[in-house]
Design a protein around this motif. Structure first.
Motif, PDB file in Angstrom:
ATOM      1  N   LYS A   1      -9.590  20.983  39.573  1.00 48.82           N
ATOM      2  CA  LYS A   1     -10.195  22.250  39.159  1.00 48.82           C
ATOM      3  C   LYS A   1     -11.624  21.966  38.721  1.00 48.82           C
ATOM      4  CE  LYS A   1     -10.355  26.577  37.973  1.00 48.82           C
ATOM      5  NZ  LYS A   1     -10.455  27.597  39.024  1.00 48.82           N
ATOM      6  N   ASP A   2     -12.580  22.679  39.291  1.00 49.62           N
ATOM      7  CA  ASP A   2     -14.002  22.479  38.964  1.00 49.62           C
ATOM      8  C   ASP A   2     -14.394  21.004  39.066  1.00 49.62           C
ATOM      9  OD1 ASP A   2     -14.184  25.189  38.529  1.00 49.62           O
ATOM     10  OD2 ASP A   2     -13.744  25.012  36.379  1.00 49.62           O
ATOM     11  N   ASN A   3     -13.959  20.369  40.133  1.00 50.90           N
ATOM     12  CA  ASN A   3     -14.278  18.958  40.426  1.00 50.90           C
ATOM     13  C   ASN A   3     -13.675  17.969  39.422  1.00 50.90           C
ATOM     14  OD1 ASN A   3     -15.807  19.538  42.737  1.00 50.90           O
ATOM     15  ND2 ASN A   3     -17.505  20.171  41.400  1.00 50.90           N
ATOM     16  N   LYS A   4     -12.761  18.432  38.590  1.00 47.87           N
ATOM     17  CA  LYS A   4     -12.126  17.516  37.622  1.00 47.87           C
ATOM     18  C   LYS A   4     -10.620  17.508  37.850  1.00 47.87           C
ATOM     19  CE  LYS A   4     -14.699  18.878  33.669  1.00 47.87           C
ATOM     20  NZ  LYS A   4     -15.056  20.062  33.606  1.00 47.87           N
ATOM     21  N   PRO A   5      -9.937  16.370  37.585  1.00 50.56           N
ATOM     22  CA  PRO A   5      -8.482  16.353  37.725  1.00 50.56           C
ATOM     23  C   PRO A   5      -7.811  17.269  36.700  1.00 50.56           C
ATOM     24  CG  PRO A   5      -9.301  14.205  36.990  1.00 50.56           C
ATOM     25  CD  PRO A   5     -10.487  15.079  37.171  1.00 50.56           C
ATOM     26  N   ARG A   6      -6.748  17.931  37.108  1.00 49.53           N
ATOM     27  CA  ARG A   6      -6.019  18.814  36.186  1.00 49.53           C
ATOM     28  C   ARG A   6      -4.520  18.634  36.418  1.00 49.53           C
ATOM     29  NH1 ARG A   6      -6.601  25.447  35.358  1.00 49.53           N
ATOM     30  NH2 ARG A   6      -5.729  25.406  33.257  1.00 49.53           N
ATOM     31  N   LYS A   7      -3.740  18.745  35.334  1.00 46.16           N
ATOM     32  CA  LYS A   7      -2.280  18.625  35.455  1.00 46.16           C
ATOM     33  C   LYS A   7      -1.638  19.667  34.536  1.00 46.16           C
ATOM     34  CE  LYS A   7       1.131  14.887  35.377  1.00 46.16           C
ATOM     35  NZ  LYS A   7       1.259  13.441  35.163  1.00 46.16           N
ATOM     36  N   VAL A   8      -0.747  20.472  35.079  1.00 38.15           N
ATOM     37  CA  VAL A   8      -0.069  21.466  34.241  1.00 38.15           C
ATOM     38  C   VAL A   8       1.439  21.381  34.469  1.00 38.15           C
ATOM     39  CG1 VAL A   8      -1.994  23.125  34.236  1.00 38.15           C
ATOM     40  CG2 VAL A   8      -0.203  23.339  35.960  1.00 38.15           C
ATOM     41  N   TYR A   9       2.172  21.775  33.430  1.00 38.74           N
ATOM     42  CA  TYR A   9       3.639  21.838  33.507  1.00 38.74           C
ATOM     43  C   TYR A   9       4.008  23.296  33.214  1.00 38.74           C
ATOM     44  CZ  TYR A   9       8.461  20.061  32.621  1.00 38.74           C
ATOM     45  OH  TYR A   9       9.812  19.789  32.660  1.00 38.74           O
ATOM     46  N   ILE A  10       4.504  24.002  34.231  1.00 43.06           N
ATOM     47  CA  ILE A  10       4.916  25.404  34.053  1.00 43.06           C
ATOM     48  C   ILE A  10       6.438  25.434  34.077  1.00 43.06           C
ATOM     49  CG2 ILE A  10       4.619  27.787  34.849  1.00 43.06           C
ATOM     50  CD1 ILE A  10       2.394  26.909  36.670  1.00 43.06           C
ATOM     51  N   TYR A  11       7.055  26.050  33.067  1.00 40.59           N
ATOM     52  CA  TYR A  11       8.520  26.026  33.031  1.00 40.59           C
ATOM     53  C   TYR A  11       9.079  27.223  32.286  1.00 40.59           C
ATOM     54  CZ  TYR A  11       7.715  24.374  28.309  1.00 40.59           C
ATOM     55  OH  TYR A  11       7.282  24.278  27.018  1.00 40.59           O
ATOM     56  N   ASN A  12      10.366  27.426  32.481  1.00 39.59           N
ATOM     57  CA  ASN A  12      11.124  28.424  31.719  1.00 39.59           C
ATOM     58  C   ASN A  12      12.304  27.723  31.039  1.00 39.59           C
ATOM     59  OD1 ASN A  12      13.990  29.953  32.312  1.00 39.59           O
ATOM     60  ND2 ASN A  12      12.552  31.246  31.216  1.00 39.59           N
ATOM     61  N   VAL A  13      12.610  28.150  29.835  1.00 45.44           N
ATOM     62  CA  VAL A  13      13.813  27.668  29.155  1.00 45.44           C
ATOM     63  C   VAL A  13      14.752  28.852  28.953  1.00 45.44           C
ATOM     64  CG1 VAL A  13      14.721  26.647  27.019  1.00 45.44           C
ATOM     65  CG2 VAL A  13      12.567  25.838  27.969  1.00 45.44           C
ATOM     66  N   CYS A  14      16.013  28.671  29.309  1.00 48.65           N
ATOM     67  CA  CYS A  14      16.994  29.747  29.205  1.00 48.65           C
ATOM     68  C   CYS A  14      18.190  29.257  28.412  1.00 48.65           C
ATOM     69  CB  CYS A  14      17.464  30.085  30.613  1.00 48.65           C
ATOM     70  SG  CYS A  14      17.328  31.778  31.014  1.00 48.65           S
ATOM     71  N   ASP A  15      18.769  30.115  27.604  1.00 51.09           N
ATOM     72  CA  ASP A  15      19.923  29.738  26.791  1.00 51.09           C
ATOM     73  C   ASP A  15      21.186  30.368  27.394  1.00 51.09           C
ATOM     74  OD1 ASP A  15      20.763  28.744  23.865  1.00 51.09           O
ATOM     75  OD2 ASP A  15      21.865  30.563  24.379  1.00 51.09           O
ATOM     76  N   HIS A  16      22.172  29.537  27.697  1.00 51.15           N
ATOM     77  CA  HIS A  16      23.381  30.024  28.382  1.00 51.15           C
ATOM     78  C   HIS A  16      24.045  31.177  27.629  1.00 51.15           C
ATOM     79  CE1 HIS A  16      23.979  27.272  31.774  1.00 51.15           C
ATOM     80  NE2 HIS A  16      23.426  26.341  31.024  1.00 51.15           N
ATOM     81  N   GLN A  17      24.186  31.021  26.320  1.00 50.86           N
ATOM     82  CA  GLN A  17      24.922  32.050  25.567  1.00 50.86           C
ATOM     83  C   GLN A  17      24.138  33.358  25.493  1.00 50.86           C
ATOM     84  OE1 GLN A  17      28.163  32.413  24.311  1.00 50.86           O
ATOM     85  NE2 GLN A  17      28.357  30.730  25.769  1.00 50.86           N
TER      86      GLN A  17
END
Ligand SMILES: NC(=O)c1ccc[n+]([C@@H]2O[C@H](COP(=O)([O-])OP(=O)(O)OC[C@H]3O[C@@H](n4cnc5c(N)ncnc54)[C@H](OP(=O)(O)O)[C@@H]3O)[C@@H](O)[C@H]2O)c1
Length: 406
Positions: free
Chosen positions: A316-332
């Motif tokens: 991104k913008d000539n620089k390295p980028r790292k992202v973690y996109i996630y969802n957490v769900c609760d069974h109950q």
């Protein structure tokens, strides 16, 4: 103002149908049809009691295209959501193109006799949908589905170029059984016992089942053993994100699950061909399904959380980028809301959102499409409103949550 026809009445269907009923301003009429009508009626009663919405039910054999065409015409459905089994994808796609209504599913076509999935036969129906002036949206579950949309969101809004993606699927729910599968056992065991595969530098690399694994520190869950599998979204993401250097998929498995699966495989219980037993022909993996707990029944007893997400690395913008996109769900929490646990919920909610994108014309095109081919933002906004909120962790380019290789 849309009349949705939902096919299939398992756990995923229950979550999707409840959520459609909760969005009755979009899905003004709902018909739920499946092989066993009593299962549709049970879901209809749950919805009436819980949401106060009446839905229609019907019996249908989804392998019979002509019967589905007749049903679509009789009830005047505006779109069809397929949450039956992957075996029915082609017949249901044909019924939709013949009646000129949109088709949505959550799983890649598989032939019952071959434990292999690929998009070839579904993509080949692009011309039929173009001629019918309508669309098919493939893989609107969580993975595939939301994972594709996370990648599309990253491509469209967060990166100039994406190079690496790891999709990480953790189910840390405990149902208390020594062995059970968290969705249809036949489909689940076929997927998990197959060879692994990932994409690197323009080539597909095959691995033995469970050959590559690591312990990964999942946000809000902690470290879990995760193994590389081949998964269907890899095929379309490689096609639609051409800058990718590598993409892999990992899923968590406990030692008890792996030991049981190996043992069942060793004794032939995962075979998908017919064998003769006392003069009757049976398919071992189908017989095993009869013995195992019904995945829809696990919701009430499963405690814990799921975390499914994508670690995406690029520029991104000539620089390295790292992202973690996630969802957490609760069974109950999922169970309290929809009567099914997080595995069905995380598939059924995106199935409803994909149907909503199509019904409202927000995602509109002619032909056959995967999720990442549309603007990700409206889908991501709905995830936050409909019970699957997502989070993004900005990571340093060389940061990892990998604890150890296994
Ligand atoms: N993308 C994702 O994230 C994701 C994750 C999990 C699951 N999935 C997919 O979601 C789908 C549903 O999973 P599930 O766990 O809900 O499965 P399930 O509990 O086995 O339910 C499947 C339903 O389809 C019905 N059905 C099967 N064959 C039929 C036919 N020929 N005609 C009419 N109905 C038929 C079954 O009828 P009976 O009740 O009569 O057997 C059952 O009601 C599967 O395709 C699975 O691969 C996707």
């Amino acid at each position: 103002m849309s009349h949705i026809l939902i096919i299939g009445a398992g756990g995923v269907s229950q979550a999707a149908t409840v959520k459609c009923a909760m969005n009755s301003q979009v899905f003004t009429k709902i018909t739920l049809a499946s092989r066993t009508k009593s299962k549709c009626d049970k879901i209809a009663k749950f919805i009436k009691d819980k949401v106060g919405v009446d839905i229609d039910t019907a019996a249908i054999d989804a392998d019979d295209t002509a019967a589905v065409v007749e049903l679509i015409k009789n009830i005047k459905a505006d779109l069809l959501l397929n949450v039956a089994l992957p075996y029915q994808d082609l017949t249901l796609m044909d019924a939709c193109s013949q009646t000129k209504i949109p088709y949505i599913d959550t799983a890649n076509y598989e032939h019952p006799d071959t434990a292999k999935f690929e998009y070839k036969l579904q993509w080949a129906k692009d011309g039929d949908f173009k001629s019918a002036n309508t669309m098919a949206l493939l893989g609107s579950g969580f993975d595939p589905g939301v994972t594709n949309v996370y990648c599309a969101y990253a491509k469209q809004y967060l990166f100039d170029e994406i190079e690496y993606i790891d999709i990480l699927d953790c189910n840390a729910g405990d149902h208390g059984y020594a062995f059970a599968t968290n969705f249809n056992p036949e489909i689940n065991l076929r997927e998990v016992s197959a060879k692994g595969r990932y994409y690197k530098d323009g080539k597909w690399i095959e691995t033995e089942p469970m050959e590559i694994g690591f312990s990964w520190d999942y946000p809000k869950i902690g470290p879990k053993d995760s193994y590389l599998l081949y998964h269907e979204e890899l095929e379309s993401l490689v096609k639609n994100i051409p800058t990718l250097k590598q993409i892999r998929f990992f899923m968590t498995f406990g030692q008890s699950y792996l030991t049981h699966m190996k043992c069942l495989e060793n004794v032939g219980m995962l075979r998908i061909d017919e064998v003769e037993h006392n003069g009757v022909k049976i398919v071992p993996i189908q017989f095993l399904k009869t013995l195992l707990p019904d995945p829809a029944s696990l919701g009430a007893r499963t405690k814990g959380k799921t975390n499914i997400g994508c670690v995406i690395t690029g520029i991104k913008d000539n620089k390295p980028r790292k992202v973690y996109i996630y969802n957490v769900c609760d069974h109950q929490e999922c169970y309290q809301e929809t009567g099914v646990g997080a595995v069905s919920y995380t598939t059924g909610v995106p199935a409803m959102i994909g149907s909503m994108m199509v019904a409202k014309g927000i995602w509109s095109a002619k032909g056959v499409f995967n999720m990442e081919e549309f603007d990700a933002k409206p889908f991501m906004d709905e995830l936050n409103k409909q019970g699957l909120p997502w989070e993004i962790i900005e990571m340093a380019p060389n940061e990892t949550r990998l604890i150890k290789e296994i």
